[in-house]
Design a protein around this motif. Structure first.
Motif, PDB file in Angstrom:
ATOM      1  N   GLY A  14       0.806  -1.328  -0.138  1.00 62.75           N
ATOM      2  CA  GLY A  14       0.148  -0.124   0.052  1.00 62.75           C
ATOM      3  C   GLY A  14       0.682   1.040   0.025  1.00 62.75           C
ATOM      4  N   THR A  15       2.053   1.201   0.474  1.00 60.04           N
ATOM      5  CA  THR A  15       3.143   2.326   0.501  1.00 60.04           C
ATOM      6  C   THR A  15       4.500   1.893   0.071  1.00 60.04           C
ATOM      7  N   PHE A  16       5.183   2.908  -0.213  1.00 60.20           N
ATOM      8  CA  PHE A  16       6.661   2.602  -0.583  1.00 60.20           C
ATOM      9  C   PHE A  16       7.327   1.807   0.517  1.00 60.20           C
ATOM     10  N   GLN A  17       7.027   2.393   1.794  1.00 57.11           N
ATOM     11  CA  GLN A  17       7.510   1.646   3.072  1.00 57.11           C
ATOM     12  C   GLN A  17       7.090   0.054   3.118  1.00 57.11           C
ATOM     13  N   GLU A  18       5.930  -0.200   2.521  1.00 56.25           N
ATOM     14  CA  GLU A  18       5.573  -1.609   2.436  1.00 56.25           C
ATOM     15  C   GLU A  18       6.372  -2.285   1.317  1.00 56.25           C
ATOM     16  N   VAL A  19       6.504  -1.417   0.221  1.00 52.55           N
ATOM     17  CA  VAL A  19       7.400  -2.317  -0.931  1.00 52.55           C
ATOM     18  C   VAL A  19       8.678  -2.691  -0.396  1.00 52.55           C
ATOM     19  N   LEU A  20       9.391  -1.694   0.409  1.00 58.97           N
ATOM     20  CA  LEU A  20      10.601  -2.107   0.937  1.00 58.97           C
ATOM     21  C   LEU A  20      10.492  -3.178   1.912  1.00 58.97           C
ATOM     22  N   ASP A  21       9.443  -3.386   2.783  1.00 63.01           N
ATOM     23  CA  ASP A  21       9.223  -4.127   3.630  1.00 63.01           C
ATOM     24  C   ASP A  21       8.734  -5.637   3.269  1.00 63.01           C
ATOM     25  N   TRP A  22       8.298  -5.628   2.159  1.00 61.52           N
ATOM     26  CA  TRP A  22       7.671  -6.965   1.527  1.00 61.52           C
ATOM     27  C   TRP A  22       8.732  -7.341   0.524  1.00 61.52           C
ATOM     28  N   PHE A  23       9.679  -6.478  -0.062  1.00 64.59           N
ATOM     29  CA  PHE A  23      10.682  -6.870  -1.048  1.00 64.59           C
ATOM     30  C   PHE A  23      11.909  -6.462  -0.666  1.00 64.59           C
ATOM     31  N   PRO A  24      12.455  -7.464   0.496  1.00 63.06           N
ATOM     32  CA  PRO A  24      13.953  -6.855   1.062  1.00 63.06           C
ATOM     33  C   PRO A  24      15.111  -7.531   0.125  1.00 63.06           C
ATOM     34  N   ASP A  25      14.840  -8.408  -0.852  1.00 62.23           N
ATOM     35  CA  ASP A  25      15.859  -8.889  -1.581  1.00 62.23           C
ATOM     36  C   ASP A  25      15.091  -9.389  -2.850  1.00 62.23           C
ATOM     37  N   ASP A  26      16.191 -10.193  -3.688  1.00 61.08           N
ATOM     38  CA  ASP A  26      15.708 -10.546  -4.902  1.00 61.08           C
ATOM     39  C   ASP A  26      14.704 -12.051  -4.720  1.00 61.08           C
TER      40      ASP A  26
END
Ligand SMILES: [Zn+2]
Length: 316
Positions: A14-26
């Protein structure tokens, strides 16, 4: 992955912070792409056996039955990329979360790319993924007409030679409201190409509204109800086909506003793809849904190596 309408914070961040949280690595990115590519679970494309595979390295699924290795990114815009997928996901978020999109320069700044050409190539790859290969046809009442896009080269006052004919089809959704749209560059203005375009984008049985040009009257023989204004009066096209008129205005404003440098004729199809993607999702309150749709379509799309894209030096 939910069946039916995807849900914010369940199916997509839902947010860019969640993008970072959901996708920490490849690995996390590859898992997500795998769910989008194989929503019913992995099935081996060689032998057809389902759910009998294990992961062997970067994004590879090896079939236990026949030994065939399948890459989740094969055939997608991510295939062969040396950039971490986490960077790609950030780029997709950045591009889809901006209501009007971004220029290649904006992407270059946001992601800190050293090269403008890299940002430019990424923008074009993402644009290719904005078009669904199997898009639904427009239906109901659909307006079809041509508009002219051009005069966008800086310093030129729209000489007629710069004008590119663009075919537009847009659904009427009741009152002044509009549904989905489709756009395509016409090879020649005023040609029967508009009939072919209508047939390729509108569901048979629908009602097509046009300006009544003679060549368009064959639509009535191709499975459509064809409605147009008859008579000697030459009415204001904005009144006859208000949907096309509004859509064309928005397109022109977007091309000159967001794409500050103007658009070269050979690049216009890419920009029409992006505009249509945004236009058809303009009422979505969840920007994350565009992130989801773009990635979903990216894993359905063909690869577009840089060599197949127009030369970025022609952009300026
Ligand atoms: Zn197999």
């Amino acid at each position: 992955m939910a069946i039916g309408r995807p849900i914010s914070q369940v199916d997509y961040p839902g947010t860019f912070q969640e993008v970072l949280d959901w996708f920490p690595d490849d690995e996390a990115c590859l898992d997500y792409l795998a769910k989008l590519r194989w929503p019913d679970g992995f099935a081996c494309p060689a032998c057809g056996v389902a759910d009998e595979a294990w992961r062997t390295g970067r994004g590879l699924w090896m079939c236990r039955h026949c030994g065939r290795k399948t890459s989740v990114t094969a055939g997608t815009i991510f295939h062969g990329t040396r950039t971490p997928l986490t960077t790609w996901f950030a780029a997709v978020w950045f591009v889809t979360s901006q209501k009007n999109g971004v220029s290649a320069q904006g992407l270059q700044r946001a992601l800190g790319f050293g090269s403008y050409e890299t940002a430019w190539a990424w923008m074009h790859k993402m644009r290719r993924a904005m078009v669904r290969p199997d898009r639904d046809l427009l239906a109901g009442h659909v307006e079809v007409d041509e508009t002219f896009v051009g005069g966008v080269s800086p310093g030129k006052q729209g000489a007629s030679t710069d004008k590119i004919p663009v075919m537009i089809a847009v659904e009427r959704a009741g009152g002044r409201r509009l549904g989905r749209a489709r756009m395509q560059v016409a090879e020649r203005p005023g040609s029967t190409g508009l009939v072919d375009f209508a047939c390729a984008t509108v569901l048979p049985g629908s009602t097509i509204h046009t300006d009544g040009a003679r060549m368009l009257r064959t639509l009535a023989t191709k499975g459509y109800q064809h409605e147009y204004v008859v008579g000697m009066r030459a009415p204001d096209p904005a009144e006859v086909l208000p949907g096309v008129h509004i859509t064309a205005s928005l397109l022109k404003r977007w091309l000159t506003g967001t794409m500050h440098f103007g658009v070269q004729p050979h690049q216009l199809p890419y920009y029409l793809d992006e505009f249509t993607f945004r236009f058809n999702r303009r009422t979505s309150t969840k920007r994350g849904l565009l992130f989801y749709r773009l990635l979903q379509q990216a894993v359905e799309t063909d690869p577009h190596p840089l060599g197949q894209l127009p030369n970025p030096s022609q952009l300026h």
